[in-house]
Design a protein around this motif. Sequence first.
Motif, short mmCIF file in Angstrom:
data_model
loop_
_atom_site.label_atom_id
_atom_site.label_comp_id
_atom_site.label_asym_id
_atom_site.label_seq_id
_atom_site.Cartn_x
_atom_site.Cartn_y
_atom_site.Cartn_z
N ASP A 930 19.57 -49.72 -31.62
CA ASP A 930 19.53 -50.32 -32.95
C ASP A 930 19.79 -51.83 -32.92
O ASP A 930 19.58 -52.51 -33.93
CB ASP A 930 20.57 -49.66 -33.86
N TYR A 931 20.30 -52.34 -31.79
CA TYR A 931 20.59 -53.78 -31.69
C TYR A 931 19.42 -54.56 -31.08
O TYR A 931 19.53 -55.77 -30.89
CB TYR A 931 21.84 -54.01 -30.82
N ILE A 932 18.33 -53.87 -30.74
CA ILE A 932 17.17 -54.55 -30.16
C ILE A 932 16.20 -54.89 -31.29
O ILE A 932 15.82 -54.02 -32.08
CB ILE A 932 16.47 -53.66 -29.10
N TRP A 933 15.82 -56.17 -31.38
CA TRP A 933 14.87 -56.58 -32.41
C TRP A 933 13.51 -57.00 -31.84
O TRP A 933 12.56 -57.18 -32.58
CB TRP A 933 15.45 -57.74 -33.23
N ASP A 934 13.43 -57.12 -30.52
CA ASP A 934 12.17 -57.52 -29.91
C ASP A 934 11.29 -56.27 -29.73
O ASP A 934 11.65 -55.34 -28.98
CB ASP A 934 12.41 -58.20 -28.56
N VAL A 935 10.15 -56.25 -30.39
CA VAL A 935 9.27 -55.06 -30.39
C VAL A 935 8.73 -54.78 -29.00
O VAL A 935 8.55 -53.62 -28.60
CB VAL A 935 8.12 -55.27 -31.41
N THR A 936 8.47 -55.79 -28.21
CA THR A 936 7.94 -55.61 -26.85
C THR A 936 8.92 -54.79 -26.01
O THR A 936 8.52 -53.86 -25.28
CB THR A 936 7.70 -56.98 -26.18
N ILE A 937 10.22 -55.12 -26.10
CA ILE A 937 11.23 -54.37 -25.34
C ILE A 937 11.30 -52.94 -25.84
O ILE A 937 11.41 -51.98 -25.05
CB ILE A 937 12.60 -55.08 -25.43
N LEU A 938 11.25 -52.76 -27.15
CA LEU A 938 11.30 -51.41 -27.71
C LEU A 938 10.07 -50.59 -27.28
O LEU A 938 10.18 -49.39 -26.97
CB LEU A 938 11.39 -51.48 -29.23
N ALA A 978 16.53 -60.33 -39.55
CA ALA A 978 16.70 -59.06 -38.84
C ALA A 978 17.35 -59.29 -37.48
O ALA A 978 18.24 -58.54 -37.05
CB ALA A 978 15.35 -58.37 -38.68
N ALA A 979 16.90 -60.34 -36.78
CA ALA A 979 17.47 -60.65 -35.47
C ALA A 979 18.94 -61.04 -35.60
O ALA A 979 19.79 -60.60 -34.81
CB ALA A 979 16.67 -61.78 -34.81
N GLN A 980 19.27 -61.84 -36.63
CA GLN A 980 20.66 -62.28 -36.81
C GLN A 980 21.58 -61.09 -37.11
O GLN A 980 22.70 -61.03 -36.60
CB GLN A 980 20.75 -63.30 -37.95
N ARG A 981 21.11 -60.17 -37.94
CA ARG A 981 21.93 -58.99 -38.25
C ARG A 981 22.22 -58.18 -36.99
O ARG A 981 23.34 -57.71 -36.78
CB ARG A 981 21.20 -58.12 -39.28
N ARG A 982 21.22 -57.99 -36.15
CA ARG A 982 21.41 -57.21 -34.94
C ARG A 982 22.29 -57.95 -33.92
O ARG A 982 23.09 -57.34 -33.22
CB ARG A 982 20.03 -56.85 -34.34
N LYS A 983 22.12 -59.28 -33.84
CA LYS A 983 23.01 -60.08 -32.96
C LYS A 983 24.47 -59.90 -33.38
O LYS A 983 25.36 -59.68 -32.56
CB LYS A 983 22.64 -61.56 -33.06
N LYS A 984 24.70 -60.02 -34.69
CA LYS A 984 26.06 -59.90 -35.22
C LYS A 984 26.67 -58.53 -34.86
O LYS A 984 27.79 -58.45 -34.32
CB LYS A 984 26.03 -60.10 -36.74
N LYS A 985 25.94 -57.46 -35.14
CA LYS A 985 26.48 -56.12 -34.88
C LYS A 985 26.69 -55.87 -33.40
O LYS A 985 27.68 -55.26 -32.99
CB LYS A 985 25.53 -55.06 -35.48
#
Length: 995
Positions: A930-938, A978-985
Amino acid sequence: MSAEAADREAATSSRPCTPPQTSWFEFLLEEALLETHLKKPCPDPPPVQLIVQFLEQASKPSVNEQNQVQPPPDNKRNRILKLLALKVAAHLKWDLDVLEKSLSVPVLNMLLNELLCISKVPPGTKHVDVDLSSLPPTTAMAILLYNRWAIRTIVQSSFPVKQVKPGPPQLSVMNQIQQEKELTENILKVLKEQAADSILVLEAALKLNKDLYVHTIRTLDLLAIEPGMVNGETESSTAGLKISTEEMQCQVCYDLGAVYFQQGSTNAAVYENAKEKFFRTKELISKIGSSSLHCTIDEKRLAGYCQACGVLTSSSNSTSQQSTPYSQIHCCMRCGNYQELVKIFLEDNLTVSLPVQFRQSVLRELFQKVQQGNDALDEICFRICTCNTVCDVMQGRAIGIQFNQLFLKPNKEKIDFLLEVCSRSINLEHASESLKRKMAAFLKNMCLSLEDLQLVFMISSHELFITLLKDDERKLLIDQMRKRSPRINLCTKPVTSFYDIPASASVNIGQLEHQLILSVDPWRIRQILIELHGMTSERQFWTISSKWEVPNVYGSVILGIKDNLTRDLVYILMAKGLHCSAIKDFVHAKQLFAACLELVTEFSPKLRQVMLNEMLLLDIYTHEAGAGVSGERPPSDLISRVRGYLEMRVPDIPLRQVVAEECVAFMLNWRENEYLTMQVPLLLVQTNPYVKLGQLLAATCKELPGPKESRRTAKDLWEVVVQICSVSNQHKRGNDGRVSLIKHRESTLGIMYRNELLSFIKKLREPLVLTTILSLFVKLHNVREDIVNDIAAEHISIWPSTIPNLQSVDFEAVAVTVKELVSYALTINSNNHFWLIIQADIYFATNQYSAALHYYLQAGAVCSDFFNKMVPPDVYTDQVIKRMIKCCSLLNCHTQVAILCQFLREIDYKTAFKALQEQNSHDAMDSYYDYIWDVTILEYLTYLHHKRGETDKRQIAIKAIGQTELNASNPEEVLQLAAQRRKKKFLQAMAKLYF
């Protein structure tokens, strides 16, 4: 719009003394430039400074063809300049407070004379002979302004003036200052001769019942256009800026009160006049309001004047006289009602309204009367001194010598009164714990200082003593009393006959020596030593305790004192004072040092200076351990004393290096960089290593962040520290004939040893200084050839990148120093993210990856409100992120590695994919998706799990991809959010894991 309304609008629009947005005086400057060919000043000066410039230009003498100096000509140019000066003053609303603050007496005298001239006051006419009521309003106001300024200047000249420390002598400047001084004195002489006339003019002004007007820029322009207009608009009742009758009378009353008060020192009856004027001023202020535009009175100063007049006037019917303790005390002293005086002091011990200086001055006056032969006041002196002492105790001040002198022969009456004062000085229901502890300590020390058992029992059985001291404290005190003397018994039972057996001389000496070791009361120590020297003259009593240590530099001087008693007393007082200072008992240390200073002043200037130095060091310790902890700046007196020590030139004075060390650290901690850089004597820099180091540190901090060419001092500091950290090499031939290299760790090549430098740095608290010295050592650590992982630090670029003799530096010692320094720095401020990054880098370099991650995460947390805000990019640089990635990789937390790869400016897909391929991961793996925002990695994760047949994990990855906020078609702002929210968590989850 009427003329009055226009002037009112102009006044309110320029209400502040600083120029408005449109820079009103630019027009004046341009006008001066066009009409008088002046050079435009750059930058624009403040308004008041324009007056000086215009009048200086207008008053410049001319030189004729025969080179003879002539008075300034009355030409168009000079008239325009004088008019411009008047316009500036008019813009400032003729506020004498503003003008007096910025203009010298000669300039203001010239300005007001020009005002009189332009207001049609006939030259040579005495103002006292003029009927103000028959004059035009602006003319009357000009006369009032001049005479108000005259008496204000007389009053101001009677005040003591602090002498300005002269700079480097320059003949032209000195001549100019001398000329201005002589001119000022001549003007003051004339003003004082005319003072009586000025007072009469102002008294006459109080009888006026009409509003007055003062010139504005518009009325001055009208005068300049039509100078011959006598009965025109400029003299009508609607011209200029209106000053109401109440405003005018308020200003005049205050100024008259001030001059009457000043004259009262030679004629006490005049104080009545001053009182009348000041109280009238208060009435007028309440009537017109304190926020009046044209009447600015310092109400605090006015209240002080009123209070002083109430004390000094002799009216017995005045109720205001008895309204303050000051007036009551003055009345008691004058009438000889000393019992009432004691009562006032007793009551004030609870309210604490009287300043300590005032209390001491009353006591000094009583002592003077006793010395003049009034022995009946001995008891009053004791009572007032007791009140002052208890007040000092409650306020945390040291007990004065006078109390100890008056208590040398205590009796029942004195103890009774002391207990009464103590009881009435503290409200046990509302008093703080701190106050209670202070009072308890005072009573306990009184018990320990008394020898008469009955007096001790009076205190120990008193209700206040029993309330303040707990049972175990009272038992401990009784044990101390019993150890001090076998005859002490605080029980109510009669003493048994066994204790009545007289002790032998040797037993008495032993008891006294025991008391001498335990006592910290200087007067008690002196008394014991007198008794001991009376019993035997063979002993050296300064040797009886091995804990009494005096520095060798002082010991040789003290032990050279010929008189045995004086030598013992000086040595013991100093040793006990140093011990109390070391254990942070600063109150007793100050008492002991003060007694020692008073003793040595009588016979040894050398020891007197020694004690002054030690008291300075004690005051530094006291401030740093007290008010300095909360960031409160030290008093200016303490800073001046530190400077005085550093500049001291007294020869043959034994000096402890620690005093200079603490003084330099003190100056650095309180940002006195200008003084250390520019004003420290050169000889001191050359002879004292700590002063040299402090100067280099101060100069380097001043230049930060400066250009490279301004970093000469940084290079000098670098070379000094490199020398300190260098080792001396010696070659030795062994038995086998081969030559081996011997390194001496503590080298004498530098200005001090490395451990001395480290000790000095640990006295510093100023963040910039600590950052500077820390970055220097980090750079020195990084210079090492075999270093693998550099340590990052702020301002690291200011230091040189190479060392000529690299082999001479003891890099092991440098590494140890860096660790110690960063650990110390974090005790000063554990939330400094730059220091936390250094600590993390140290752990990373020493392969302590879990600890490194802890500090990297802590550095980010402290500067982002626990990751609720974005971590600044200068904290989480790419280098820091890569080190965090490596830490996670070596800790087998491979999913965390993949997530951190997204934090880089350019996502490191190669490292992320390689980490995700690892199957032996020690982290929570799919719970981090849930902390990954890069679609390529997912997408890669989805492929990887499908390939491995891990259906559940593949579904989690697909669910993560399917979140709408990660859709590539979203606006850039949505994707970033979206990236900032996931970085924070993610960072918060990591912090919980590693904190």
